[in-house]
Design an enzyme around this catalytic site. Sequence first.
Site, short mmCIF file in Angstrom:
data_model
loop_
_atom_site.label_atom_id
_atom_site.label_comp_id
_atom_site.label_asym_id
_atom_site.label_seq_id
_atom_site.Cartn_x
_atom_site.Cartn_y
_atom_site.Cartn_z
N ASP A 40 1.54 -2.26 -0.16
CA ASP A 40 1.90 -0.99 -0.81
C ASP A 40 1.51 0.23 0.02
O ASP A 40 1.20 1.28 -0.52
CB ASP A 40 1.24 -0.87 -2.21
CG ASP A 40 1.44 -2.12 -3.04
OD1 ASP A 40 2.61 -2.52 -3.19
OD2 ASP A 40 0.46 -2.70 -3.53
N HIS A 68 9.80 -3.20 -1.59
CA HIS A 68 9.94 -1.98 -0.80
C HIS A 68 10.88 -1.03 -1.51
O HIS A 68 11.98 -1.42 -1.89
CB HIS A 68 10.50 -2.29 0.60
CG HIS A 68 9.57 -3.08 1.46
ND1 HIS A 68 9.92 -3.54 2.70
CD2 HIS A 68 8.30 -3.48 1.25
CE1 HIS A 68 8.89 -4.19 3.21
NE2 HIS A 68 7.91 -4.18 2.35
#
Length: 454
Positions: A40, A68
């Site tokens: 992340d 993503h």
Amino acid sequence: MSGTRASNDRSSHPGAGGHKRPRYDVGNKVTVILGAQWGDEGKGKVVDLLATDSDIICRCQGGNNAGHTVVVEGKEYDFHLFPSGIINPKAISFIGNGVVIHLPGLFEEADKNEKKGLKDWEKRLIISDRAHIVFDFHQAVDGLQEVQRQAQEGKNIGTTKKGIGPTYSSKASRTGLRICDLLSDFDEFSARFKNLAHQHQSMFSNLEVDVEGQLKKLKMYAEKIRPMVRDGVYFMYEALHGSPKKILVEGANAALLDIDFGTYPFVTSSNCTVGGVCTGLGIPPQNVGDVYGVVKAYTTRVGIGAFPTEQINEIGNILQTRGHEWGVTTGRKRRCGWLDLVILRYAHMINGFTALALTKLDILDVLDEMKIGVAYRLNGKRIPYFPANQEILQKVEVEYEVMPGWKSDTTGARKWEDLPTRAQNYIRFVENHIGVPVKWVGVGKSRESMIELF
């Protein structure tokens, strides 16, 4: 006599006499983007910047456990299995042999993104015939194992329940099935599928598998993906040794989730460090060019496991709410803490970063002061390494460098000079401590908010 003459005839030996040995040309190099923390970090954003002028964008490991998010022209695209470069209509996207593929997940992801405006993806996607397949029962087993762990140890790994671990387990125990198997003799594939399903059912008594129903669906998927499948080794070799090309490799997950180097057992089941690029695409190490590490200006982690700089307090809450720290794949709240340079240096030791992308700097805009973790202490003594053992990692105390906050809005910054001096100092501190230059600084969601420093 003629035999002797032949053996003495130097011209028959390459490199002998006046003949030069063929010089091995390394060929094109791949640019790699890797997460330097627990995931992340904003890898998708860096990929997105570089994908605009890339010819080929590859995924080399993981599966649809990755998440993503890429924003283009105000539209948010979510990618899990696709390389996020699939948005670039001029580039080929390649899913390598190290990736594990859940076929229903692949097409579901395609449908969702088609609704947002993704076009002709099937003409731009190439899938390695050696990639392993994630079956629905792998996903079911993932959930059952998590329930089991919870019951036995009172804790779970925090899996995404996407079947990634069980699929890599099948791969390692050599019972897995690959894309090439699905596209060959379907009767043979069916027999092996049944064996694999029964094997899992014998381990998990309450696992139900609709074998015939599954096979019917798989046969349908086989025809849908057939035009996209290539021998990945030959595809990559041609890409590296043909005309000059820009090739980008998009790492999923991150250094501390790596099966070998991460905070085991709270890790994923693949190598998400630089070695996974070679094994997951079938390319030699000399074809690895720039390796960019993506690091958030603070640290986050999803699920359980040691997290030395975690802030379970007001600071943690500020980072969580300002940074919208929820997992793209799981929707789980991310744990937040200060930037940890012990972790970043460790990730650099393994990956050899040529430059860094420091993201989400703007989240720190409101803080009066910042702390940066620079060393760990164990029983009051500084330790010069990142501990492998989780119990030890739980016990370390962090030594912090305290820096004053800049207390101003950085989201409008588009070049280095636009950043407040204290923000510049924060960035320089990271560079000097790790010994790697920061090439990009992220101060917002859009493409334009990635400041390029050199």
